[in-house]
Every structure is written in C-alpha cells, then in structure tokens.
Design a protein around this motif. Structure first.
Motif: not given
Length: 203
Positions: A28-43, A94-101
């Motif tokens: 019931t929850f999913g984590l997604r990690r990607y790069q944005d201009e070299g910066q790691p992001i996890v949502v 998928a309902m966004k909880v928060a995006r962290l970097s």
C-alpha cells in the motif's frame, strides 16, 4: 515518548502477507528514487484504488489542502505482482506523500533502511543507487510517511535527525496513531504536533 490511549488510537488494519487484508495482500506504499540534475530524489507514494484517492483529495481540497495523484502505471514500470498475488493495477492510483532530497533525504535514509530491513525488504534500490522502486506493506509505509512529512519543511539538520530518530523508535501502534493525525483533513496541526513531540527538546 507519550503514547496514545487505547480509546483514541485507531486500530491498524489486520496485516496479511506483505499488504493488508482490506486490499487482498497488496503493498500500500511505494518508494521511487531518481536523479534530477545529479541530485538524488526519493518520493513516497500511498497506493490505493483511484476512486478512493480522488475522494480523499476532494476532502482535503475542501480544507484548502492540495494532494498530487497520478495513475499507478504512469509512475511504476514494474508493478509488484509478486506481492499483489497477480492482481491488476489499472484502476489504482499513487498519491504523493512527500518528495525529499538533500539533507532531508539524508536524515530519513536510516529510517528507510531500518524499516525495510526489519520487514525483510531490500532497501538498496532507493537508498544507494541512481534509481529504483520499492513497494512496502502498510505498517512500513505508515512509519515512512511520518518521517517524510515530518522533515519535509524543517530547515535545521539537527531537528531533521532528531525527528527521524524519534520515529524510528516508535511502536507500530504509535505510528498508526500519528499517521492518522497527520493525514486527516480535520486535523490541520497534526504534523506540527508530531514535530513538537520529537524535536521540542532540541534548542
């Protein structure tokens, strides 16, 4: 740490395999990690039927809050079929909880590693790689949601770390209690109360 009384604490849903009995074993929850201009992001996203997601967004919008919702298949290329027992995800959102970097993400990584490790889930796709996905059961997602929303607007690193440590020590019952308070449209000060509980001692 103050504990909720049995009378005001919402009962967690019965756990079933890697999900909940309500949703037939789905994560019931999913984590997604990607790069944005070299910066790691996890949502962190909460996964739920699209109809329920849009109904919840409407309740929050009536209180002046905005919620981001996307179709499940728009975000996740590799649905967690093994956890969902072959279920379809076409009508799920998928309902966004928060995006962290940055420092906020760094402060929450120990909570991610510990919570996923205790559940027997490999955390490296979202903790130490350029990109990946991890799907988790409700009891894990609830704890992560507290950490994500708790540090989202903090500026001081010592408070971020203090809040993360406090959430890591919370019992499952406490996590469900605070999760209900922080996500309820009728409890606008839930996140503030959580931060006060866990960081007010930090000068």
């Amino acid at each position: 740490m103050s504990r909720p009384s049995p009378t005001d604490s919402p009962a967690p849903e019965t756990q079933f395999e890697e999900g909940t009995s309500v949703h037939g074993g789905r994560p019931t929850f999913g984590l997604r990690r990607y790069q944005d201009e070299g910066q790691p992001i996890v949502v962190l996203y909460e996964l739920l039927p699209a109809e329920q997601a849009h109904a919840r967004r409407e309740r929050h919008e009536r209180r002046g809050r905005s919620i981001t919702i996307k179709e499940f298949n728009e975000l996740f290329d590799d649905p967690p079929m093994i956890h969902a027992r072959g279920a379809e995800w076409d009508d799920w959102a998928a309902m966004k909880v928060a995006r962290l970097s940055g420092s906020r993400l760094q402060s929450v990584l120990p909570v991610i590693r510990e919570a996923l490790g205790e559940a027997g889930i490999e955390h490296s796709p979202v903790s130490s790689t350029e990109g990946g996905e991890v799907f988790v059961p409700e009891r894990v997602g609830v704890k992560l949601a507290l950490a994500f929303v708790g540090v989202k607007d903090l500026r001081r690193v010592d408070r971020m770390r203090g809040l993360s440590r406090g959430i890591a020590r919370m019992s499952t019952e406490e996590c469900y209690y605070w999760h209900a308070k922080t996500r309820s449209p009728t409890s606008p000060n839930g996140v503030k109360a959580l931060r006060t509980l866990l960081t007010d001692h930090i000068n």
